[in-house]
Scaffold this active site. Structure first.
Site, PDB file in Angstrom:
ATOM      1  N   HIS A  96       0.828  -1.204   0.000  1.00  0.00           N
ATOM      2  CA  HIS A  96       0.000   0.000   0.000  1.00  0.00           C
ATOM      3  C   HIS A  96       0.865   1.258   0.000  1.00  0.00           C
ATOM      4  CE1 HIS A  96      -2.387   3.129   2.243  1.00  0.00           C
ATOM      5  NE2 HIS A  96      -3.231   2.832   1.280  1.00  0.00           N
ATOM      6  N   GLU A 126       2.060   1.834  -3.448  1.00  0.00           N
ATOM      7  CA  GLU A 126       0.958   2.335  -4.272  1.00  0.00           C
ATOM      8  C   GLU A 126       0.813   3.853  -4.147  1.00  0.00           C
ATOM      9  OE1 GLU A 126      -3.259   3.511  -3.547  1.00  0.00           O
ATOM     10  OE2 GLU A 126      -3.034   1.464  -2.783  1.00  0.00           O
ATOM     11  N   HIS A 127       0.994   4.367  -2.933  1.00  0.00           N
ATOM     12  CA  HIS A 127       0.951   5.815  -2.727  1.00  0.00           C
ATOM     13  C   HIS A 127       2.194   6.491  -3.298  1.00  0.00           C
ATOM     14  CE1 HIS A 127      -2.313   6.889   0.339  1.00  0.00           C
ATOM     15  NE2 HIS A 127      -2.538   5.610   0.061  1.00  0.00           N
ATOM     16  N   GLU A 153      -4.524   7.965   7.251  1.00  0.00           N
ATOM     17  CA  GLU A 153      -5.467   6.983   6.710  1.00  0.00           C
ATOM     18  C   GLU A 153      -5.690   5.846   7.701  1.00  0.00           C
ATOM     19  OE1 GLU A 153      -6.062   4.376   2.576  1.00  0.00           O
ATOM     20  OE2 GLU A 153      -4.194   5.483   2.943  1.00  0.00           O
TER      21      GLU A 153
END
Length: 409
Positions: free
Chosen positions: A51, A54-55, A131
């Site tokens: 993740h 991905e950012h 997040e």
């Protein structure tokens, strides 16, 4: 029904696989670059790195800064986005057909030439920590993470996709380069597209943008499930949120549509048994439903509801009763016909979205290595029988494998 034109090409000996569906009459294209890596491929100290990558790739490449990446399609009326799941990371976009070459070039650049600039990583780390905190502060999101961890125990497939504050704070530039160097290889990618396109042209551009680098797919084993468990996580909130369920069939299980019909009858909408019994007849909860999550070699079935703690005991009793009745008696002929019609309607309506078509192409290639057309899927749904659903229902109430997780006061 719109005509379907599906094509598949493996680019070179060690290049990506390209799957497309040409849909006449449109002026747009949905495009996805899928990397076969996700949370289940991470060791404990790496939790969340898929993740994080991905950012981070959106923060700049060797030829584009973050603004250039964001502006590349937005300035043309399109968009770029990405997501990470338990077993895949997807970078996707939507654009006018004449801009497909731009979208493909930008996504290829993201995956092959990220900078991972330390200053940008510091900023994005803060975003990801926010997040994570957002999930912690949202019990209707948090409980599904906790439920997966309960069902799959210590197996990475049940680990939080976002990672933990400790792991996210520890990631370095070297960690990201090492991770992408191992997993972000062309032969570990699927490129899917649906809309107004020409397959040969897409393949030709992919050949120019991607090299051929040998890679082995992630070494995965089917996760084992943890023993029966009841867990409560205290939060000072008004409602108690509950998940109750167990492991289930995988994406490739030959009887998955029997299970989907059973789930639809149990908790798949306002006419479902759970909604009618818990909300409509007794007024015990506002939100109540069930769902199935499928991966390549395992799956998850869960019921969910949120209610005031003083009504929790009664609501849970009704939920357990409905699961037991489903196991012992199956469903009726009327429910079977209704569930089939609901699933067929959702499939056909969903096919009007090119993003859905693009995603279905990728998942079928990833898990089945073949294309399941809409007509094929409709036939699968229509072939479901009462006997098949009854067999599937036996998996939804496993006394030794049931997990109950609650979050609340």
């Amino acid at each position: 029904m719109m005509m379907e034109i599906y094509k598949r090409t493996v680019v070179g000996e060690d290049g990506p696989t390209v799957v497309t569906e040409s849909v006449p009459g449109l002026r747009s294209v949905s495009l996805g670059l899928w990397v076969r890596v996700g949370a289940r491929d991470e060791v404990s100290e790496q939790q969340g790195i898929s993740h994080f990558v991905e950012h981070a790739v959106f923060k700049g490449t060797t030829s584009r800064d973050a603004f250039d990446i964001a502006n590349s399609l937005e300035s043309l009326g399109g968009n770029l986005d990405a997501f990470t799941s338990r077993d895949v990371t997807c970078y996707h976009g939507r654009c006018l057909a004449e801009h497909l070459d731009i979208a493909l070039a930008v996504l290829a650049d993201l995956l092959q030439n990220p900078m991972f600039d330390p200053a940008e990583l510091t900023k994005e780390r803060r975003v990801i920590l926010e997040e994570i905190q957002s999930v912690e502060d949202t019990p209707e999101d948090l409980i599904h993470d906790l439920f997966a961890q309960s069902v799959w125990g210590r197996d990475p497939v049940g680990a939080p996709i976002l990672g933990t504050p400790d792991t996210v704070n520890a990631f370095t530039q070297d960690d990201l380069f090492e991770f992408t160097g191992r997993h972000y290889r062309p032969s570990n990618m699927i490129i899917s597209a649906a809309g107004h396109l020409d397959h040969a042209s897409v393949v030709e551009q992919v050949e120019k943008l991607f090299g051929s680098v040998p890679a082995s797919p992630p070494a995965r084993r089917a996760p084992s499930s943890a023993p029966r468990s009841y867990q409560h996580y205290y939060r000072d909130i008004g409602q108690t949120h509950l998940c109750l369920g167990t492991t289930s069939w995988s994406y490739i299980h030959p009887r998955q549509y029997d299970l989907l019909v059973a789930n639809t009858v149990l908790g798949g909408g306002m006419t479902s048994r759970l909604f009618q019994e818990i909300r409509e007849k007794r007024g015990l909860a506002y939100s109540v439903y069930s769902y199935v999550e499928t991966l390549e070699d395992t799956g998850l079935f869960s019921t969910y509801m949120a209610c005031d703690r003083c009504r929790l005991k009664d609501a849970v009793e009704v939920m357990w009763t409905q699961l037991l009745v489903l196991k012992e008696c199956g469903i009726t002929e009327v429910e079977l016909a209704s569930a089939k019609a609901q699933l067929k309607g959702e499939l056909i309506l969903g096919a009007e979205s090119m993003s859905n078509r693009m995603s279905n192409l990728a998942y079928d290639e990833m898990y089945l290595q073949r294309y399941l057309s809409m007509d094929d899927t409709l036939k699968e749904i229509e072939s479901v029988t009462l006997e098949g659903v009854y067999d599937a229902c036996q998996t939804l109430h496993d006394e030794q494998g049931m997990h109950q997780v609650t979050v609340g006061p």
